[in-house]
Design a protein around this motif. Structure first.
Motif, PDB file in Angstrom:
ATOM      1  N   LEU A  10       0.851  -1.185   0.000  1.00  0.00           N
ATOM      2  CA  LEU A  10       0.000   0.000   0.000  1.00  0.00           C
ATOM      3  C   LEU A  10       0.890   1.239   0.000  1.00  0.00           C
ATOM      4  O   LEU A  10       1.976   1.247   0.587  1.00  0.00           O
ATOM      5  CB  LEU A  10      -0.895   0.000   1.238  1.00  0.00           C
ATOM      6  N   ARG A  11       0.426   2.284  -0.645  1.00  0.00           N
ATOM      7  CA  ARG A  11       1.207   3.516  -0.739  1.00  0.00           C
ATOM      8  C   ARG A  11       0.564   4.582   0.147  1.00  0.00           C
ATOM      9  O   ARG A  11      -0.621   4.886   0.006  1.00  0.00           O
ATOM     10  CB  ARG A  11       1.292   4.007  -2.179  1.00  0.00           C
ATOM     11  N   ALA A  12       1.368   5.139   1.050  1.00  0.00           N
ATOM     12  CA  ALA A  12       0.884   6.191   1.955  1.00  0.00           C
ATOM     13  C   ALA A  12       1.685   7.456   1.719  1.00  0.00           C
ATOM     14  O   ALA A  12       2.918   7.432   1.713  1.00  0.00           O
ATOM     15  CB  ALA A  12       1.024   5.748   3.409  1.00  0.00           C
ATOM     16  N   CYS A 298      -1.484   7.159  -4.498  1.00  0.00           N
ATOM     17  CA  CYS A 298      -1.417   6.776  -3.085  1.00  0.00           C
ATOM     18  C   CYS A 298      -2.761   6.226  -2.618  1.00  0.00           C
ATOM     19  O   CYS A 298      -3.821   6.673  -3.067  1.00  0.00           O
ATOM     20  CB  CYS A 298      -1.015   7.974  -2.235  1.00  0.00           C
ATOM     21  N   ASP A 299      -2.704   5.273  -1.712  1.00  0.00           N
ATOM     22  CA  ASP A 299      -3.923   4.657  -1.195  1.00  0.00           C
ATOM     23  C   ASP A 299      -4.485   5.406   0.006  1.00  0.00           C
ATOM     24  O   ASP A 299      -5.670   5.297   0.314  1.00  0.00           O
ATOM     25  CB  ASP A 299      -3.638   3.208  -0.795  1.00  0.00           C
ATOM     26  N   VAL A 300      -3.629   6.123   0.718  1.00  0.00           N
ATOM     27  CA  VAL A 300      -4.060   6.861   1.897  1.00  0.00           C
ATOM     28  C   VAL A 300      -3.150   8.067   2.069  1.00  0.00           C
ATOM     29  O   VAL A 300      -1.963   8.029   1.721  1.00  0.00           O
ATOM     30  CB  VAL A 300      -4.019   5.960   3.163  1.00  0.00           C
ATOM     31  N   GLN A 328      -9.385  10.016  -1.830  1.00  0.00           N
ATOM     32  CA  GLN A 328      -8.506   9.167  -1.046  1.00  0.00           C
ATOM     33  C   GLN A 328      -8.783   9.308   0.451  1.00  0.00           C
ATOM     34  O   GLN A 328      -9.072  10.411   0.922  1.00  0.00           O
ATOM     35  CB  GLN A 328      -7.045   9.528  -1.343  1.00  0.00           C
ATOM     36  N   ILE A 385      -4.672  -0.433   8.147  1.00  0.00           N
ATOM     37  CA  ILE A 385      -4.942  -0.334   6.703  1.00  0.00           C
ATOM     38  C   ILE A 385      -4.450  -1.543   5.915  1.00  0.00           C
ATOM     39  O   ILE A 385      -4.805  -1.725   4.751  1.00  0.00           O
ATOM     40  CB  ILE A 385      -4.319   0.946   6.106  1.00  0.00           C
TER      41      ILE A 385
END
Length: 386
Positions: A10-12, A298-300, A328, A385
């Motif tokens: 996941l990308r933050a 980005c996921d979050v 997002q 997450i």
């Protein structure tokens, strides 16, 4: 183990402001990232979160650091501090845009021994840093106005940029709040390099220079001014405006009433006199640091500041980040939150974590404790997450 079957990380995007008095924006981002990277998924595997770090600023202290983090070069310059003692300041420059901040030139944190000096503190060092930046031949200079220690209407800054303020005997005055009331004449020689440069005044303060909502009345107490000092500063700023009008700046009185003229002890007024364009500090720095591009994919988005409260709702950085994050999920981290859970939706926040939830101790002035708690929060966010 077949790593080809492991899910993609996941990308933050970690995009916080500073925690004032405790950690810089970069330190906040680093601590959260360390926690997120240590989080494990349900199979017990770490490394499930890829972190993009984007420390932010809104025109207050940390503006130069945020620009440097995003790729600007750092330049050091020695300037007169708020009480005249030399201080080492920095500006940021990328070949076209220079960022100069009040906080690291004449800010509250630079007062010797932390002793407030409302009548004698000066903005001259800020003007000296601007003059240094102009020597680099920029297309524009961003004037980051947060965190000032003075209420001199920008008299000190203007003194460094070619203005001379004289008393009744023709003696040149230092630019301080106390000296404002002694101005009897003005001379000006244009500062080299100023012509043709775009000045951008980054501030989210909307107060005028004078009156009940003006700089002395509203912000003077934060800088050590009691009722007597507020009266002296108010009267001095009125004379300042009058003398500038008589000198030949017909818009001086109109600009004193402008929303934002009272920013940084009246530095906003002086910047407007020089033709600066006023912008929202939060949104301008999000654009300058290329937030919209950085958030793509980005996921979050994780943002934060020292306190989430009514002022945050009024447009401070976490609110601007949330507003510009599109669909997002946005998680906020703060030292404390004065907003009840049911109001998180007003900022499009899915969750707010606070340091206060994790300790009984006051972490506000303990950087080590704050960083440790942020790492724990980052780990818990990651667990939530993944």
């Amino acid at each position: 183990m077949d790593h080809s079957t492991a899910p993609a990380p996941l990308r933050a995007l970690i995009a916080p402001d500073k925690f004032k008095g405790s950690l810089t924006a970069a330190e906040v981002a680093d601590a959260l990232a360390a926690g997120l990277r240590s989080a494990t998924d349900r199979a017990g595997r770490p490394g499930g979160v890829h972190c993009e770090l984007l420390p932010l600023a809104d025109g207050g202290d940390g503006s130069v650091d945020a620009a440097v983090t995003s790729g600007f070069a750092r330049y050091g310059v020695t300037v007169a501090g708020p009480t005249g003692r030399p201080v080492q300041a920095d500006i940021a420059f990328d070949g076209a845009t220079a960022v100069v901040e009040v906080a690291n030139t004449c800010g509250l944190a630079l007062l010797p021994h932390g002793e407030l000096d409302p009548l004698n503190a000066s903005s001259r060092g800020f003007g000296e840093a601007v003059r240094f930046a102009l020597g680099l031949k920029p297309a524009r200079v961003v004037l980051a106005l947060g965190g000032s220690s003075s209420t001199d209407g920008g008299m000190g800054m203007l003194s460094a940029l070619g203005f001379r303020f004289l008393d009744a005997a023709g003696h040149e005055l230092n630019g301080t709040g106390e000296a404002l009331g002694r101005i009897r004449s003005i001379e000006w020689t244009s500062c080299p390099g100023l012509a043709g440069v775009e000045l951008v005044m980054a501030s989210d303060v909307h107060n005028p220079l004078l009156g009940r909502q003006g700089a002395p009345a509203v912000f003077g107490p934060q800088k050590g001014a009691g009722p007597r000092e507020i009266g002296v500063l108010e009267d001095g700023l009125k004379r300042f405006v009058d003398e500038l009008s008589e000198y030949g700046i017909p818009d001086a009185r109109k600009l004193a009433d402008h929303a934002g003229a009272g920013s940084a002890g009246g530095l906003g007024f002086a910047c407007l006199l020089l033709g600066a364009r006023q912008v929202s500090g939060a949104d301008y720095f999000l654009d300058l640091l290329d937030f919209n591009t950085r958030k793509e994919g980005c996921d979050v988005v994780i943002t934060g500041e020292g306190s989430i409260d009514e002022q945050t709702l009024g447009g401070k950085l976490p609110a601007a980040v949330a507003r510009r994050s599109g669909g997002q999920p946005v998680i906020a981290v703060a030292g404390r939150s004065l907003l009840p859970k049911e109001r998180w939706s007003e900022m499009s926040l899915s969750r707010v974590y606070t340091l206060a939830e994790y300790t009984d101790r006051d972490s506000a002035r303990d950087p080590g404790l704050s960083a440790a708690l942020l790492r724990r929060i980052g780990r818990d966010i990651g667990a939530g997450i993944l």
